[in-house]
Design an enzyme around this catalytic site. Sequence first.
Site, PDB file in Angstrom:
ATOM      1  N   LYS A 197       0.843  -1.204   0.000  1.00 31.06           N
ATOM      2  CA  LYS A 197       0.000   0.000   0.000  1.00 31.06           C
ATOM      3  C   LYS A 197       0.871   1.242   0.000  1.00 31.06           C
ATOM      4  CE  LYS A 197      -1.878   2.835   2.817  1.00 31.06           C
ATOM      5  NZ  LYS A 197      -1.782   4.048   1.987  1.00 31.06           N
ATOM      6  N   GLU A 204      10.140  16.110  15.080  1.00 33.66           N
ATOM      7  CA  GLU A 204      10.534  15.894  13.679  1.00 33.66           C
ATOM      8  C   GLU A 204       9.737  16.856  12.791  1.00 33.66           C
ATOM      9  OE1 GLU A 204       9.196  12.298  11.634  1.00 33.66           O
ATOM     10  OE2 GLU A 204      11.222  12.076  10.835  1.00 33.66           O
ATOM     11  N   GLY A 263       7.016   4.894   8.154  1.00 26.40           N
ATOM     12  CA  GLY A 263       6.218   6.119   8.250  1.00 26.40           C
ATOM     13  C   GLY A 263       6.490   6.805   9.567  1.00 26.40           C
ATOM     14  N   SER A 264       5.519   7.582  10.020  1.00 32.59           N
ATOM     15  CA  SER A 264       5.738   8.367  11.232  1.00 32.59           C
ATOM     16  C   SER A 264       5.655   7.482  12.479  1.00 32.59           C
ATOM     17  CB  SER A 264       4.686   9.469  11.314  1.00 32.59           C
ATOM     18  OG  SER A 264       3.403   8.881  11.318  1.00 32.59           O
ATOM     19  N   THR A 265       6.281   7.932  13.531  1.00 36.29           N
ATOM     20  CA  THR A 265       6.248   7.189  14.803  1.00 36.29           C
ATOM     21  C   THR A 265       4.812   7.100  15.324  1.00 36.29           C
ATOM     22  OG1 THR A 265       8.521   7.761  15.309  1.00 36.29           O
ATOM     23  CG2 THR A 265       7.120   7.234  17.194  1.00 36.29           C
ATOM     24  N   GLU A 266       4.064   8.190  15.154  1.00 38.44           N
ATOM     25  CA  GLU A 266       2.676   8.219  15.636  1.00 38.44           C
ATOM     26  C   GLU A 266       1.856   7.095  14.984  1.00 38.44           C
ATOM     27  OE1 GLU A 266       1.062  11.913  14.394  1.00 38.44           O
ATOM     28  OE2 GLU A 266      -0.912  11.495  15.256  1.00 38.44           O
ATOM     29  N   VAL A 267       1.895   7.009  13.642  1.00 38.25           N
ATOM     30  CA  VAL A 267       1.116   5.971  12.949  1.00 38.25           C
ATOM     31  C   VAL A 267       1.747   4.596  13.184  1.00 38.25           C
ATOM     32  CG1 VAL A 267       0.285   5.160  10.699  1.00 38.25           C
ATOM     33  CG2 VAL A 267       0.235   7.593  11.226  1.00 38.25           C
ATOM     34  N   GLY A 268       3.071   4.544  13.282  1.00 39.91           N
ATOM     35  CA  GLY A 268       3.747   3.270  13.540  1.00 39.91           C
ATOM     36  C   GLY A 268       3.241   2.611  14.823  1.00 39.91           C
TER      37      GLY A 268
HETATM   38  P1  NAD Z   1       2.624   8.472   7.786  1.00 40.24           P
HETATM   39  O1  NAD Z   1       2.892   7.717   9.035  1.00 40.24           O
HETATM   40  O2  NAD Z   1       1.622   9.552   7.813  1.00 40.24           O
HETATM   41  O3  NAD Z   1       2.143   7.484   6.622  1.00 40.24           O
HETATM   42  C1  NAD Z   1       2.888   6.351   6.248  1.00 40.24           C
HETATM   43  C2  NAD Z   1       1.964   5.338   5.637  1.00 40.24           C
HETATM   44  O4  NAD Z   1       1.032   4.913   6.643  1.00 40.24           O
HETATM   45  C3  NAD Z   1       1.135   5.836   4.465  1.00 40.24           C
HETATM   46  O5  NAD Z   1       1.022   4.799   3.500  1.00 40.24           O
HETATM   47  C4  NAD Z   1      -0.223   6.103   5.092  1.00 40.24           C
HETATM   48  O6  NAD Z   1      -1.285   5.960   4.175  1.00 40.24           O
HETATM   49  C5  NAD Z   1      -0.285   5.000   6.139  1.00 40.24           C
HETATM   50  N1  NAD Z   1      -1.189   5.274   7.267  1.00 40.24           N
HETATM   51  C6  NAD Z   1      -1.592   6.480   7.764  1.00 40.24           C
HETATM   52  N2  NAD Z   1      -2.442   6.293   8.799  1.00 40.24           N
HETATM   53  C7  NAD Z   1      -2.538   4.950   8.969  1.00 40.24           C
HETATM   54  C8  NAD Z   1      -3.246   4.133   9.894  1.00 40.24           C
HETATM   55  N3  NAD Z   1      -4.038   4.652  10.859  1.00 40.24           N
HETATM   56  N4  NAD Z   1      -3.106   2.791   9.803  1.00 40.24           N
HETATM   57  C9  NAD Z   1      -2.301   2.240   8.863  1.00 40.24           C
HETATM   58  N5  NAD Z   1      -1.637   2.960   7.946  1.00 40.24           N
HETATM   59  C10 NAD Z   1      -1.747   4.305   8.011  1.00 40.24           C
HETATM   60  O7  NAD Z   1       4.058   8.929   7.306  1.00 40.24           O
HETATM   61  P2  NAD Z   1       4.406   9.850   6.071  1.00 40.24           P
HETATM   62  O8  NAD Z   1       3.963  11.224   6.434  1.00 40.24           O
HETATM   63  O9  NAD Z   1       3.920   9.214   4.803  1.00 40.24           O
HETATM   64  O10 NAD Z   1       5.995   9.740   6.040  1.00 40.24           O
HETATM   65  C11 NAD Z   1       6.795  10.533   6.817  1.00 40.24           C
HETATM   66  C12 NAD Z   1       7.283   9.766   8.028  1.00 40.24           C
HETATM   67  O11 NAD Z   1       7.923   8.555   7.635  1.00 40.24           O
HETATM   68  C13 NAD Z   1       8.321  10.546   8.801  1.00 40.24           C
HETATM   69  O12 NAD Z   1       8.079  10.455  10.173  1.00 40.24           O
HETATM   70  C14 NAD Z   1       9.629   9.828   8.460  1.00 40.24           C
HETATM   71  O13 NAD Z   1      10.645   9.985   9.399  1.00 40.24           O
HETATM   72  C15 NAD Z   1       9.168   8.424   8.312  1.00 40.24           C
HETATM   73  N6  NAD Z   1      10.103   7.635   7.504  1.00 40.24           N
HETATM   74  C16 NAD Z   1      10.893   6.718   8.123  1.00 40.24           C
HETATM   75  C17 NAD Z   1      11.822   5.978   7.401  1.00 40.24           C
HETATM   76  C18 NAD Z   1      12.704   4.958   8.073  1.00 40.24           C
HETATM   77  O14 NAD Z   1      13.244   4.114   7.368  1.00 40.24           O
HETATM   78  N7  NAD Z   1      12.871   4.980   9.375  1.00 40.24           N
HETATM   79  C19 NAD Z   1      11.932   6.166   6.026  1.00 40.24           C
HETATM   80  C20 NAD Z   1      11.110   7.105   5.416  1.00 40.24           C
HETATM   81  C21 NAD Z   1      10.188   7.833   6.180  1.00 40.24           C
END
Ligand code: NAD
Length: 500
Positions: free
Chosen positions: A198, A404, A251-256
Amino acid sequence: MNRFHGIELNPATAAFLAAPRKMLIGGEWVDDLSGATLPVIDPASGEAFCHVPAGESADVDHAVQAARRAFESGEWPRHRPVDRERLLLRLADLLEANAQEFAELEALDNGKPVTMARHVDVALSVDFIRYMAGWATKIEGATMELSAPLVRDREFFGFTRREPVGVVGAIIPWNFPLLMAVWKVAPALAAGCTMILKPAEDTPLTALRLGELAIEAGYPAGVLNVLTGLGHTAGAALAAHPGINKVAFTGSTEVGKLVGKAAMENMTRVSLELGGKSPVIVLDDVDPAVAAAGAAQAIFFNQGQVCTAGSRLYVHRSRFDAVVEQLAGIADGMKIGPGIDPSTQIGPLVSKVQQNRVLDYVRSGLSEGARAAAGGAGGDGPGCFVKPTVLVDVHEDMRVVREEIFGPVVVAQPFEDLDDIARRANDTPYGLAASIWSNDLARVHRLIPRIQAGTVWVNCHNIIESVMPFGGFKQSGIGREAGRSALELYTEPKSVIMML
Ligand code: NAD
């Protein structure tokens, strides 16, 4: 749709954009079951230039069933390691052959400079797939000599196998859409898993094009499924789906944290690559020009939308003013423009939401007493631009120092000595990366073990290597992608004990 911002597109890119976009499920290109779509927006103009299906939980079910079927029956389980290696090599060749089209799609979709997309995103993706192809034939177990203390009159033989973990749900961010997808697709397919990928809602195009290449390479139906949709609907449904064996999230720590909790409900394996607030540490023996160039690359690369961005710059007090002055000069001189223009150095941020978020941070820093040595504002016009920004006169409890920002904004502070910098570098919930700039090897080696980060660079920053484990300490994540460790994420060990 052949020209964007006065630049003529490669004919293949124009043809891709002209065709209706569908999702890839079970080897078929399909609309989402409700017929809803999401606009894909050019962040340099703010205008939609195509639409993709808005997949939801029913589509996720459909995709999980397809991936499950492909994992358990049909052709895929009969693919030997060497067949999986060959398919990945074919996929890498196809990606390389279509590099310009992928670079242009990434530049239009994400906003990043097309030259960078070609020489970083696409080139690293090709390298990574080739590297992972090699692992398909090198997945090993071990043999053990067993003691079986309770059955002393019999002999035993023990060995371990590593088996594919099963159906993988991969959820990826928008900052490196192709590369982050490939970081999950390649090891999963090398290991013999099947996948539902996705992409982020802001940047779905290269994942869809990768799906086309997977079919062209010869992957059986259902091995790679690409499902577009929103995070809180499609992403959440995927993370919580009981038919998934592993969730791989970046992705973000919050969503992670949400994804990790949802996966845990089903005891689904989960790896999380999350956010960062990485320090760039310049010791007192470094030429200020070298340090400024390094710090600029560390923060302004990809408009600062990099998980490992060097967003906290710490310079020894004796060189602080000289480094900041030169860094501000570099920032002021960068050419801002649409990503599709090959002369652009700083493109727009990915979206209005991200632009506003970054500008809010800048305003909060300025209102708390920070000074902008460079930048400090958005660009002109409707595009999502933010000028490369260097904030000084900041203190440790400001939001711009603690959180961040994920944009081209660095906070610069002086430090006194190694104890001071080791404490301040670690004074963050994150632990993804750091860089140390110095040629004093003894001090560098003393500092490395004191820095809590998954990657420490010395005299460089943001160098990404297929062979090195990549991931975070603390709230920057769980698990390591790339290198041998990536295979561990997509396989389960099985212990076999035989009584002879
Ligand atoms: P995000 O967390 O908003 O979204 C990431 C993904 O999660 C997207 O596909 C989004 O559709 C999905 N998502 C959003 N809400 C969700 C939910 N409730 N349940 C499941 N999936 C959901 O992050 P972003 O804004 O796309 O990316 C930026 C973030 O990613 C930054 O914090 C960055 O540091 C991090 N990042 C980390 C790495 C790493 O390898 N550590 C690499 C790239 C980016």
